[in-house]
Design a protein around this motif. Structure first.
Motif, PDB file in Angstrom:
ATOM      1  N   PHE A 148       5.408 -11.578   3.277  1.00 31.82           N
ATOM      2  CA  PHE A 148       6.350 -10.677   2.619  1.00 31.82           C
ATOM      3  C   PHE A 148       5.618  -9.797   1.622  1.00 31.82           C
ATOM      4  O   PHE A 148       4.764 -10.269   0.856  1.00 31.82           O
ATOM      5  CB  PHE A 148       7.432 -11.484   1.901  1.00 31.82           C
ATOM      6  N   ALA A 149       5.933  -8.518   1.652  1.00 29.28           N
ATOM      7  CA  ALA A 149       5.362  -7.569   0.691  1.00 29.28           C
ATOM      8  C   ALA A 149       6.452  -6.570   0.311  1.00 29.28           C
ATOM      9  O   ALA A 149       7.322  -6.245   1.122  1.00 29.28           O
ATOM     10  CB  ALA A 149       4.166  -6.850   1.298  1.00 29.28           C
ATOM     11  N   TYR A 150       6.393  -6.089  -0.934  1.00 38.23           N
ATOM     12  CA  TYR A 150       7.399  -5.133  -1.384  1.00 38.23           C
ATOM     13  C   TYR A 150       6.781  -4.161  -2.373  1.00 38.23           C
ATOM     14  O   TYR A 150       5.678  -4.389  -2.910  1.00 38.23           O
ATOM     15  CB  TYR A 150       8.589  -5.853  -2.028  1.00 38.23           C
ATOM     16  N   ALA A 151       7.487  -3.077  -2.634  1.00 37.61           N
ATOM     17  CA  ALA A 151       7.042  -2.088  -3.621  1.00 37.61           C
ATOM     18  C   ALA A 151       8.257  -1.407  -4.219  1.00 37.61           C
ATOM     19  O   ALA A 151       9.309  -1.298  -3.571  1.00 37.61           O
ATOM     20  CB  ALA A 151       6.120  -1.056  -2.982  1.00 37.61           C
ATOM     21  N   ASP A 152       8.135  -0.946  -5.466  1.00 33.19           N
ATOM     22  CA  ASP A 152       9.249  -0.297  -6.141  1.00 33.19           C
ATOM     23  C   ASP A 152       9.214   1.217  -5.925  1.00 33.19           C
ATOM     24  O   ASP A 152       9.496   2.001  -6.833  1.00 33.19           O
ATOM     25  CB  ASP A 152       9.258  -0.632  -7.632  1.00 33.19           C
ATOM     26  N   GLN A 153       8.868   1.608  -4.725  1.00 34.98           N
ATOM     27  CA  GLN A 153       8.928   2.995  -4.306  1.00 34.98           C
ATOM     28  C   GLN A 153       9.134   3.020  -2.799  1.00 34.98           C
ATOM     29  O   GLN A 153       8.817   2.050  -2.114  1.00 34.98           O
ATOM     30  CB  GLN A 153       7.639   3.737  -4.667  1.00 34.98           C
ATOM     31  N   ILE A 154       9.686   4.091  -2.295  1.00 37.99           N
ATOM     32  CA  ILE A 154       9.870   4.217  -0.848  1.00 37.99           C
ATOM     33  C   ILE A 154       9.029   5.389  -0.372  1.00 37.99           C
ATOM     34  O   ILE A 154       9.416   6.560  -0.486  1.00 37.99           O
ATOM     35  CB  ILE A 154      11.356   4.420  -0.497  1.00 37.99           C
ATOM     36  N   ALA A 155       7.837   5.062   0.107  1.00 35.33           N
ATOM     37  CA  ALA A 155       6.885   6.050   0.591  1.00 35.33           C
ATOM     38  C   ALA A 155       6.165   5.474   1.802  1.00 35.33           C
ATOM     39  O   ALA A 155       5.856   4.279   1.832  1.00 35.33           O
ATOM     40  CB  ALA A 155       5.876   6.423  -0.495  1.00 35.33           C
ATOM     41  N   LEU A 156       5.886   6.305   2.782  1.00 32.30           N
ATOM     42  CA  LEU A 156       5.288   5.827   4.030  1.00 32.30           C
ATOM     43  C   LEU A 156       3.961   5.102   3.825  1.00 32.30           C
ATOM     44  O   LEU A 156       3.754   4.022   4.412  1.00 32.30           O
ATOM     45  CB  LEU A 156       5.115   6.988   5.010  1.00 32.30           C
ATOM     46  N   PRO A 157       3.033   5.609   3.006  1.00 34.12           N
ATOM     47  CA  PRO A 157       1.771   4.874   2.807  1.00 34.12           C
ATOM     48  C   PRO A 157       1.992   3.465   2.253  1.00 34.12           C
ATOM     49  O   PRO A 157       1.312   2.524   2.649  1.00 34.12           O
ATOM     50  CB  PRO A 157       1.004   5.754   1.810  1.00 34.12           C
ATOM     51  N   SER A 158       2.953   3.313   1.345  1.00 23.57           N
ATOM     52  CA  SER A 158       3.233   2.002   0.767  1.00 23.57           C
ATOM     53  C   SER A 158       3.789   1.046   1.814  1.00 23.57           C
ATOM     54  O   SER A 158       3.449  -0.141   1.852  1.00 23.57           O
ATOM     55  CB  SER A 158       4.230   2.134  -0.386  1.00 23.57           C
ATOM     56  N   ILE A 159       4.664   1.556   2.687  1.00 20.52           N
ATOM     57  CA  ILE A 159       5.246   0.707   3.727  1.00 20.52           C
ATOM     58  C   ILE A 159       4.176   0.289   4.733  1.00 20.52           C
ATOM     59  O   ILE A 159       4.141  -0.867   5.175  1.00 20.52           O
ATOM     60  CB  ILE A 159       6.415   1.432   4.426  1.00 20.52           C
TER      61      ILE A 159
END
Length: 471
Positions: free
Chosen positions: A70-81
């Motif tokens: 599981f991984a998550y980030a507090d932004q919605i951007a393609l590189p982060s996903i």
């Protein structure tokens, strides 16, 4: 798919999720969320606190057997996903790629309006409403010395996509009003709390005297506490009132019926499917499809439509509450109970609106059947051990039952027992099913989600009551 708040196309999301796949991957999903929340706190007629926040992010999960990456980030951007897909996949030691093609979005009945309650009602009107509730409380009785009120709301937009090609979205409004009253007489102070809420605009608490009735209820309860006598200690018949007292069964029974505890064999209900676990008067359901209710969900946080699940039918254990992971490992189907606090949390099986169906007895007949006992009308909290089902609950509003009648209010009453044992001791079930007023919040594994509970009046033949008076 509702993409008004997303800056990434569905095709890009499909490609990113595909990066999380591999030969040893059983399933993967991508959860995207944007939440807006506000709160207003009025104390003694003055706005003491106001807050507003925006949270936005995603969580990507990869499952292989019992292993989860599981991984998550507090932004919605393609590189982060894409980076999250790589990280989650590496946790379960799998490589590879897959082509994900989403089908048409799952269409299910909307259980609540797709609105943003924060902007529908003007801020000035929210403050005016709270001040009106403050004045109402003080007009009821001069012994009211302190009034603390809060009004909060949230707007939650989510999209979930999985490797089976399913995509679901939901807009979830939620509002909540609460009041705490402190009264004083001859140097004795007592307090009481009440609240209400639901998945709608603020009108669902402001209009039709909904919140006003909760203020009156809190004042009444606090004033009753001024004359309450110490609760007796011992073993007595206990009658639970309708509505919120069902929180006892939510905690002491409901959690034990969640799939993860039973898969891991840590629940008292493990391996008892098809067996009698309660009185034949008991039918318990979990229903996430009740329109507008605090615990309802059009789809759960894995994209599965909510449903009505019969957990116990006429005393027989029929089902566990399941999310996708535990259902797959137990070779069962999801019941639409995969829930998470936010994008940064893993989903797990959780209750929605859990309640006991009504019986045939009248509340009056139930009370009349008790020679000496306790009537518990409201609870303020408690502790439960999921493995054993043992619990201790504190009654915030309770009364003696003497010679078949409710008499004097008592304070300091704690109910002690074991959930599965109490189920077997239910000897009468009322015909007055009532759901709670919309205040339920459930904690599990560090995550908090809104829930609902309900029950009719019911009689438990005997329970241990902790108090300060031996009778």
């Amino acid at each position: 798919m509702n993409k008004d708040w997303l800056s990434i196309s569905e095709t890009q999301l499909e490609s990113a999720l595909g990066k999380a796949c591999g030969p040893n991957i059983d399933a993967a999903d991508l959860y995207l969320q944007q939440s807006l929340e506000e709160s207003w706190i009025l104390e003694d007629g003055i706005v003491k606190e106001g807050g507003f926040s925006i949270d936005r992010g995603f969580g990507l999960r990869v499952m292989s057997g019992e292993k989860t990456g599981f991984a998550y980030a507090d932004q919605i951007a393609l590189p982060s996903i894409l980076e999250a897909a790589k990280s989650a996949r590496s946790i379960v030691n799998s490589g590879g790629n897959a082509i994900i093609k989403s089908h048409s979005e799952l269409v299910v009945p909307q259980l609540y309006p797709a609105i943003n309650p924060l902007i529908i009602t003007k801020d000035a009107d929210k403050v005016i409403f709270l001040k009106e509730m403050d004045l109402l409380a003080r007009k009821i009785d001069p012994r009211v010395k302190q009034v603390m009120l809060s009004l909060s709301g949230s707007y939650d937009a989510m999209v979930v996509m999985n490797t089976m090609g399913h995509v679901s979205s939901d807009i979830r409004p939620l509002v909540h009003f609460s009041v705490r009253i402190v009264v004083e007489e001859n140097g004795r102070f007592e307090s009481a709390s009440a609240g209400c809420g639901g998945r709608d605009s603020y009108d669902c608490v402001i209009k039709n005297d909904i919140a006003a009735n909760q203020v009156k209820r809190a004042v009444k309860q606090a004033l009753q506490n001024l004359t309450a006598i110490p609760a007796p200690a011992g073993s007595f018949p206990v009658v639970l009132g309708p509505g919120w007292p069902a929180v006892l069964f939510h905690e002491a029974v409901g959690h034990g019926l969640e799939g993860d505890f039973n898969r891991k064999k840590t629940s008292v209900f493990t391996g008892k499917m098809g067996e009698k676990v309660a009185s034949e008067l008991c039918t318990v359901v979990d229903d996430g499809t009740i329109p507008g209710r605090r615990g309802s969900l059009t789809v759960d946080d894995e994209g599965t439509p909510s449903q009505k699940t019969v957990l116990i039918e006429n005393g027989i254990l029929k089902n566990y509450l399941q999310d996708n992971l535990n259902a797959r490992l137990m070779k069962m189907k999801s019941t639409g109970n995969g829930r998470r606090e936010s994008y940064s949390s893993l989903p797990m099986p959780r209750m929605t609106n859990t309640y006991l169906l009504p019986g045939k007895s009248t509340p009056e007949d139930i009370i009349a059947s008790v020679e000496k006992g306790i009537y518990a009308a409201d609870f303020s909290g408690g502790q439960v051990d999921i493995t054993s089902g043992k619990f201790v609950f504190t009654a915030s509003e309770a009364y003696l039952i003497e010679h078949g009648k409710i008499t004097r209010p008592i304070k300091g009453a704690t109910l002690i027992g074991s959930g599965h044992e109490v189920l077997k001791k239910i000897s009468m079930v009322g015909n007055d099913l009532k759901l709670d007023s919309g205040i339920g919040t459930c904690g599990k594994a560090g995550q908090t989600v809104p829930v609902g509970v309900g029950q009719p009046t019911l009689k438990i033949e005997s329970m241990t009551v902790g108090g300060s008076e031996t009778r």
